[in-house]
Scaffold this motif. Structure first.
Motif, mmCIF file in Angstrom:
data_model
loop_
_atom_site.group_PDB
_atom_site.id
_atom_site.type_symbol
_atom_site.label_atom_id
_atom_site.label_comp_id
_atom_site.label_asym_id
_atom_site.label_seq_id
_atom_site.Cartn_x
_atom_site.Cartn_y
_atom_site.Cartn_z
ATOM 1 N N HIS A 1 10.500 7.267 -3.413
ATOM 2 C CA HIS A 1 9.503 6.825 -4.285
ATOM 3 C C HIS A 1 9.914 7.486 -5.707
ATOM 4 C CE1 HIS A 1 6.661 4.787 -1.794
ATOM 5 N NE2 HIS A 1 6.953 5.272 -0.885
ATOM 6 N N ALA B 1 3.093 12.207 -6.713
ATOM 7 C CA ALA B 1 2.167 11.114 -7.287
ATOM 8 C C ALA B 1 1.957 11.329 -8.683
ATOM 9 C CB ALA B 1 0.694 11.127 -6.492
ATOM 10 N N GLN B 2 1.961 12.555 -9.403
ATOM 11 C CA GLN B 2 1.749 12.780 -10.767
ATOM 12 C C GLN B 2 3.160 12.531 -11.327
ATOM 13 O OE1 GLN B 2 0.828 17.083 -10.461
ATOM 14 N NE2 GLN B 2 -1.523 16.688 -10.886
ATOM 15 N N GLN C 1 10.671 5.200 -9.010
ATOM 16 C CA GLN C 1 9.405 5.220 -10.053
ATOM 17 C C GLN C 1 9.271 6.494 -10.927
ATOM 18 O OE1 GLN C 1 6.217 3.565 -7.333
ATOM 19 N NE2 GLN C 1 6.564 1.863 -8.587
ATOM 20 N N VAL D 1 0.789 -1.159 -0.100
ATOM 21 C CA VAL D 1 -0.123 0.003 0.133
ATOM 22 C C VAL D 1 0.830 0.965 0.077
ATOM 23 C CG1 VAL D 1 -1.957 -1.192 1.049
ATOM 24 C CG2 VAL D 1 -0.099 -0.077 2.522
ATOM 25 N N CYS D 2 2.135 0.900 0.184
ATOM 26 C CA CYS D 2 2.916 2.341 0.093
ATOM 27 C C CYS D 2 3.338 2.901 -1.063
ATOM 28 C CB CYS D 2 4.435 1.828 0.904
ATOM 29 S SG CYS D 2 4.171 1.488 2.402
ATOM 30 N N PHE D 3 2.812 1.814 -2.143
ATOM 31 C CA PHE D 3 3.314 2.242 -3.715
ATOM 32 C C PHE D 3 2.025 2.494 -4.141
ATOM 33 C CE2 PHE D 3 7.143 0.451 -2.156
ATOM 34 C CZ PHE D 3 8.255 1.160 -2.943
ATOM 35 N N THR D 4 1.597 3.554 -4.994
ATOM 36 C CA THR D 4 0.694 3.700 -5.839
ATOM 37 C C THR D 4 0.673 3.168 -7.148
ATOM 38 O OG1 THR D 4 1.422 5.876 -6.625
ATOM 39 C CG2 THR D 4 -0.191 5.948 -4.683
ATOM 40 N N LYS D 5 1.843 2.919 -7.586
ATOM 41 C CA LYS D 5 2.336 2.151 -8.997
ATOM 42 C C LYS D 5 2.896 0.940 -8.433
ATOM 43 C CE LYS D 5 3.815 3.823 -13.447
ATOM 44 N NZ LYS D 5 4.146 4.821 -14.126
ATOM 45 N N LYS D 6 2.209 -0.236 -8.887
ATOM 46 C CA LYS D 6 2.687 -1.427 -8.495
ATOM 47 C C LYS D 6 3.802 -2.152 -9.178
ATOM 48 C CE LYS D 6 -0.513 -0.785 -5.260
ATOM 49 N NZ LYS D 6 -0.219 -0.552 -3.950
ATOM 50 N N SER E 1 9.500 10.613 0.217
ATOM 51 C CA SER E 1 8.911 10.889 -1.221
ATOM 52 C C SER E 1 10.178 10.573 -2.105
ATOM 53 C CB SER E 1 8.328 12.070 -1.153
ATOM 54 O OG SER E 1 7.404 12.365 -0.447
ATOM 55 N N GLN F 1 3.191 8.675 -11.708
ATOM 56 C CA GLN F 1 2.193 8.146 -12.523
ATOM 57 C C GLN F 1 2.585 8.373 -14.048
ATOM 58 O OE1 GLN F 1 -0.282 6.171 -12.237
ATOM 59 N NE2 GLN F 1 -0.074 6.115 -9.930
#
Length: 211
Positions: free
Chosen positions: A113, A138-139, A117, A35-40, A110, A142
């Protein structure tokens, strides 16, 4: 239930700063259900100096509450043509990432991440994490494209293959792409041919925005 975070460091490729100066970067492949990563599933490229920068920043941000693992030492005699040295460095970089990904405190940073990513430069990672960019963390994550793994089936196929595979790696774009750097990489491709022993078509396809 235990969450999975798997990371690989692979596929070293030679890059040119200019005609006289070259370096290696490596592909970092990440697969997780955490759950720590929005991108799997993701794949980016980073060079050794960026790992050194990341470790320094993570240590500063954790305020010495976590003892970070060591990176493979900087070798003044490191050769871009020595396969054994490159392999040992890759293994050391992967072990470093595997260990820091076990720390809940570091997983909340951050910068980690963005490093894993996104393909942002070091200065832009720092600015983004501090909220000084027009895009959020996050942007930035993504927006980082993914071409190696399109599904979990693709990932499973990759896991069953040898790490010596030389399939095309994904490339991620900075939200503010630097066309001048891209042009320089393409112009340097001819000089890379003799060093890498690969085809010109492959080199041109690997042009990167990483610094």
């Amino acid at each position: 239930m235990q969450q999975l975070i798997s990371v690989w460091v692979r596929d070293p490729r030679m890059r040119k700063n200019d005609f006289w100066h070259a370096y290696l970067d490596y592909e970092i492949c990440l697969h997780t259900d955490s759950v720590c990563f929005t991108k799997k599933i993701s794949s980016v490229r980073r060079r050794y100096s960026e790992f050194v920068w990341l470790r320094q920043k993570l240590q500063e941000n954790s305020m010495l509450m976590v003892h970070l693992p060591e990176l493979p030492p900087k070798n003044p005699f490191f050769s871009l043509n020595n396969a054994q040295q490159i392999t040992e460095r890759m293994k050391g970089l992967q072990t470093f990432l595997e260990q820091i990904l076990q720390s809940p405190l570091l997983l909340s940073d951050s910068l980690l991440h963005l490093f894993l990513q996104s393909q942002l430069s070091m200065s832009k990672m720092k600015a983004c994490a501090a909220g000084r960019t027009h895009y959020s963390v996050a942007q930035a994550v993504q927006q980082c494209g993914l071409r190696r793994f399109h599904s979990e089936e693709d990932l499973q196929k990759y896991c069953s293959m040898s790490c010596d595979s030389d399939s095309d790696s994904s490339e991620c774009r900075d939200p503010e792409p630097r066309l001048q750097d891209l042009a320089m990489n393409k112009a340097a491709s001819t000089a890379l041919l003799g060093l890498m022993g690969t085809s010109q078509e492959e080199i041109l396809s690997c042009s990167s925005d990483s610094t």
